[in-house]
Design a protein around this motif. Structure first.
Motif, short mmCIF file in Angstrom:
data_model
loop_
_atom_site.label_atom_id
_atom_site.label_comp_id
_atom_site.label_asym_id
_atom_site.label_seq_id
_atom_site.Cartn_x
_atom_site.Cartn_y
_atom_site.Cartn_z
N THR A 40 0.84 -1.19 0.00
CA THR A 40 0.00 0.00 0.00
C THR A 40 0.88 1.24 0.00
O THR A 40 1.95 1.26 0.59
N THR A 41 0.42 2.30 -0.67
CA THR A 41 1.11 3.58 -0.69
C THR A 41 0.24 4.61 -0.01
O THR A 41 -0.96 4.72 -0.31
N ILE A 42 0.83 5.37 0.93
CA ILE A 42 0.12 6.44 1.63
C ILE A 42 0.85 7.75 1.34
O ILE A 42 1.99 7.94 1.77
N LEU A 43 0.21 8.65 0.60
CA LEU A 43 0.82 9.91 0.20
C LEU A 43 0.25 11.09 0.99
O LEU A 43 -0.95 11.11 1.28
N ALA A 44 1.10 12.04 1.30
CA ALA A 44 0.66 13.27 1.97
C ALA A 44 1.03 14.50 1.14
O ALA A 44 0.86 15.63 1.59
N HIS A 45 1.56 14.29 -0.06
CA HIS A 45 1.93 15.41 -0.93
C HIS A 45 1.62 15.10 -2.38
O HIS A 45 1.50 13.94 -2.77
N GLU A 46 1.47 16.16 -3.17
CA GLU A 46 1.39 16.08 -4.63
C GLU A 46 2.22 17.23 -5.18
O GLU A 46 2.02 18.39 -4.80
N TYR A 47 3.16 16.94 -6.04
CA TYR A 47 3.92 17.97 -6.74
C TYR A 47 3.42 18.01 -8.17
O TYR A 47 3.51 17.02 -8.90
N LEU A 48 2.87 19.16 -8.57
CA LEU A 48 2.26 19.33 -9.89
C LEU A 48 3.10 20.32 -10.71
O LEU A 48 4.21 20.66 -10.33
N ILE A 49 2.55 20.79 -11.81
CA ILE A 49 3.29 21.72 -12.67
C ILE A 49 3.41 23.10 -12.01
O ILE A 49 4.50 23.62 -11.81
N LYS A 50 2.29 23.69 -11.63
CA LYS A 50 2.26 25.07 -11.13
C LYS A 50 2.09 25.19 -9.62
O LYS A 50 2.00 26.29 -9.10
N GLU A 51 1.99 24.07 -8.93
CA GLU A 51 1.81 24.12 -7.48
C GLU A 51 2.17 22.78 -6.87
O GLU A 51 2.27 21.77 -7.56
N TYR A 52 2.36 22.81 -5.55
CA TYR A 52 2.41 21.55 -4.81
C TYR A 52 1.35 21.64 -3.74
O TYR A 52 0.91 22.73 -3.34
N ARG A 53 0.90 20.46 -3.27
CA ARG A 53 -0.18 20.38 -2.31
C ARG A 53 0.22 19.44 -1.19
O ARG A 53 0.84 18.41 -1.44
N LEU A 54 -0.16 19.81 0.02
CA LEU A 54 0.07 18.97 1.20
C LEU A 54 -1.28 18.70 1.87
O LEU A 54 -2.11 19.60 1.97
#
Length: 175
Positions: free
Chosen positions: A96-110
């Motif tokens: 299983t993978t548990i993510l707390a971040h997303e790195y995108l083109i114009k922003e990152y999200r936590l």
């Protein structure tokens, strides 16, 4: 089209210039990333559940309840594991993978991930940032958890959908 679903609970940080992942080390120390990666890899292969939980709690800063069991090859967020909370007596299935971040083109999200107590997560599930999974929920193997899961609910698939829902009394009688 039905009522709009609740958007995941995430903080957004805009970036300028190259994509946000290219700018990763402006947001996370490279040493934190290397240290976390090494200890996550140790925990992924460790057969001793109490040692895994000690690594998650004391080195990675996760909040992990008593008797929670992480299966072999579970991958927790490398850069922000401290945003993950898991209640007591839960089972996190193999790979299983548990993510707390997303790195995108114009922003990152936590987004904080909150997994309740006595939750069963099937193998090869991916849990996205900003998700809350209620106590006693069951996630079918191979699911993508992209929205909150209510307590006592059995969900699965991609897209995630409710497969079955139990009342508190039914959950207690099954224990």
């Amino acid at each position: 089209m039905g009522a709009r679903e609740k958007v995941r609970n995430m903080r957004r940080y805009p970036v300028e210039g190259p994509n946000a992942l290219w700018q990763l080390y402006r947001t996370v120390s490279p040493w934190k990333g290397v240290k976390n990666f090494i200890f996550i890899q140790i925990a992924r292969y460790c057969p001793v559940l109490s040692l895994k939980n000690w690594i998650y709690r004391h080195i990675l800063g996760m909040k992990v309840g008593d008797h929670t069991a992480f299966g072999l090859m579970v991958m927790v967020d490398v850069f922000f594991p401290e945003l993950i909370t898991i209640g007591r007596n839960s089972v996190i299935g193999y790979n299983t993978t548990i993510l707390a971040h997303e790195y995108l083109i114009k922003e990152y999200r936590l987004g904080e991930v909150n997994i309740g107590s006595e939750v069963m997560i099937g193998a090869n599930t991916t849990i996205l940032p900003g998700i809350t999974i209620g106590d006693g929920a069951v996630i079918a193997a191979g699911s993508i958890v992209h929205k909150d899961v209510a307590a006592g609910t059995f969900v699965g698939g991609n897209p995630l959908r409710v497969l079955e829902r139990h009342s508190q009394e039914e959950r207690s009688s099954n224990l």
